[in-house]
Design a protein around this motif. Structure first.
Motif, PDB file in Angstrom:
ATOM      1  N   GLU A  24       7.098 -12.739  -2.081  1.00  0.00           N
ATOM      2  CA  GLU A  24       7.580 -11.364  -2.145  1.00  0.00           C
ATOM      3  C   GLU A  24       8.444 -11.292  -3.391  1.00  0.00           C
ATOM      4  O   GLU A  24       9.636 -11.563  -3.365  1.00  0.00           O
ATOM      5  N   ALA A  25       7.811 -10.943  -4.498  1.00  0.00           N
ATOM      6  CA  ALA A  25       8.460 -11.005  -5.802  1.00  0.00           C
ATOM      7  C   ALA A  25       8.019  -9.821  -6.645  1.00  0.00           C
ATOM      8  O   ALA A  25       6.985  -9.204  -6.385  1.00  0.00           O
ATOM      9  N   PHE A  26       8.809  -9.527  -7.663  1.00  0.00           N
ATOM     10  CA  PHE A  26       8.370  -8.517  -8.618  1.00  0.00           C
ATOM     11  C   PHE A  26       7.070  -8.985  -9.287  1.00  0.00           C
ATOM     12  O   PHE A  26       6.913 -10.176  -9.576  1.00  0.00           O
ATOM     13  N   PRO A  27       6.150  -8.090  -9.539  1.00  0.00           N
ATOM     14  CA  PRO A  27       4.880  -8.472 -10.163  1.00  0.00           C
ATOM     15  C   PRO A  27       5.051  -8.700 -11.670  1.00  0.00           C
ATOM     16  O   PRO A  27       4.463  -8.007 -12.493  1.00  0.00           O
ATOM     17  N   LEU A  50       0.829  -1.204   0.000  1.00  0.00           N
ATOM     18  CA  LEU A  50       0.000   0.000   0.000  1.00  0.00           C
ATOM     19  C   LEU A  50       0.864   1.254   0.000  1.00  0.00           C
ATOM     20  O   LEU A  50       0.348   2.359   0.174  1.00  0.00           O
ATOM     21  N   VAL A  51       2.163   1.091  -0.213  1.00  0.00           N
ATOM     22  CA  VAL A  51       3.106   2.208  -0.128  1.00  0.00           C
ATOM     23  C   VAL A  51       3.488   2.650  -1.534  1.00  0.00           C
ATOM     24  O   VAL A  51       4.237   1.959  -2.235  1.00  0.00           O
ATOM     25  N   GLU A  52       2.966   3.785  -1.948  1.00  0.00           N
ATOM     26  CA  GLU A  52       3.198   4.247  -3.318  1.00  0.00           C
ATOM     27  C   GLU A  52       4.685   4.476  -3.585  1.00  0.00           C
ATOM     28  O   GLU A  52       5.167   4.241  -4.700  1.00  0.00           O
ATOM     29  N   ARG A  68       6.434   1.533  -5.116  1.00  0.00           N
ATOM     30  CA  ARG A  68       5.946   0.955  -6.368  1.00  0.00           C
ATOM     31  C   ARG A  68       7.117   0.603  -7.278  1.00  0.00           C
ATOM     32  O   ARG A  68       8.055   1.374  -7.437  1.00  0.00           O
ATOM     33  N   GLY A  69       7.027  -0.576  -7.864  1.00  0.00           N
ATOM     34  CA  GLY A  69       8.132  -1.093  -8.655  1.00  0.00           C
ATOM     35  C   GLY A  69       9.005  -2.048  -7.874  1.00  0.00           C
ATOM     36  O   GLY A  69       9.865  -2.723  -8.430  1.00  0.00           O
ATOM     37  N   LEU A 106       0.956  -7.719  -5.212  1.00  0.00           N
ATOM     38  CA  LEU A 106      -0.337  -7.078  -5.423  1.00  0.00           C
ATOM     39  C   LEU A 106      -0.306  -5.619  -4.963  1.00  0.00           C
ATOM     40  O   LEU A 106       0.248  -5.298  -3.906  1.00  0.00           O
ATOM     41  N   TRP A 107      -0.938  -4.743  -5.760  1.00  0.00           N
ATOM     42  CA  TRP A 107      -0.840  -3.302  -5.541  1.00  0.00           C
ATOM     43  C   TRP A 107      -2.186  -2.589  -5.626  1.00  0.00           C
ATOM     44  O   TRP A 107      -2.231  -1.353  -5.567  1.00  0.00           O
TER      45      TRP A 107
END
Length: 275
Positions: free
Chosen positions: A251-254, A9-11, A14-15, A20-21
């Motif tokens: 815990e991986a890159f989307p 939930l932390v903008e 991002r990246g 999930l975002w």
């Protein structure tokens, strides 16, 4: 072993390596649809600020979805507020410990642990490492003792050499935990970091033994399991050998996108655990 997936939930992050975002409600519903057992949440604020999570609303979402909350990350303390537990300034260290306690208190309502990762400091390669390690130990003792009231451990994550000079291997983490005055701190073994630092991931997990409290289930390139070159057979065998029955958390890159990353992780989880 149970399945889990990260929600950020932390903008500002991002990246980063969170799957999930799309906010709590949509993300929790999607995780439930895919059959996950739990979520791990990376949030910005737990102290009543404008970015705080509403505990009652979160409980309702989780109950409706039939999911647990496995853990809450503390990394927003570093990403948003530049707080670290090994800060040379005593006032800043105190503020960092207070921030961690707010997360422990929030997580405790859900029977979940708080995770110490990027807040451990120092990320640079200057300064007195022995002093920094001492500050970290003080913070872990404080947090571990604070978490006892909720019947959950504090979780500490060794990171790779490019992210910290504190503990980079499981053996270093075990040594530090065994030096603490509290026995209520466990290790988070992140397979991505371990792929960089350990000569054998399986052997390192066996070294971790009873201290292993959480797993970040990710491939060698920090993409979802199955999209890198990591050998998971020996890893799963090692976890079974030590009797690990906690979460395997994505815990991986989307990659290539959040939904497919979540699906790929669940396919891999079912394949490797035989569930």
């Amino acid at each position: 072993m149970k399945s889990c997936i990260t929600i950020s939930l932390v903008e500002e992050a991002r990246g980063g390596p969170f799957v999930l975002w799309d906010g709590l409600e949509k993300s929790i519903a999607f995780a439930a649809e895919l059959g996950y057992d739990a979520v791990e949440i990376f949030a910005a604020d737990f102290a009543g600020g404008p970015e705080s999570i509403d505990a009652a609303a979160l409980k309702s979402m989780l109950d409706n979805a039939g999911l647990k909350c496995a853990a809450f990350g503390t990394g927003a303390g570093w990403v948003k507020h530049k707080l670290q537990l090994a800060d040379p300034d005593a006032g800043r260290r105190s503020t960092a410990r207070d921030f961690v306690r707010t997360i422990i208190d929030f997580a405790g309502q859900f029977g979940a642990s708080a995770i110490i990762g990027s807040m451990q400091g120092p990320s640079g390669h200057t300064g007195d490492l022995e002093t920094a390690r001492g500050y970290l130990c003080e913070a872990l003792q404080d947090g571990g003792a604070h978490a006892v009231q909720y019947g959950v451990p504090l979780i500490y994550e060794p990171l790779n050499r490019y992210e910290t000079r504190q503990c980079c291997t499981v053996a270093q983490g075990v040594s530090m935990l065994e030096s603490l005055a509290t026995d209520n701190v466990r290790l988070l073994c992140d397979l991505f970091h371990m792929n960089i630092e350990e000569s054998s991931i399986a052997d390192a997990l066996i070294t971790g033994g009873k201290h292993v409290g959480h797993i970040h289930f990710v491939d060698s390139n920090r993409r979802p399991v199955g999209l890198g070159h990591m050998q998971f057979g020996p890893i799963i065998a090692a976890l079974r050998k030590i009797g690990y029955d906690g979460y395997l958390c994505a815990e991986a890159f989307p990659f290539p996108d959040p939904h497919e990353a979540a699906r790929q992780t669940m396919r891999a989880y079912r394949y490797w655990t035989g569930t």
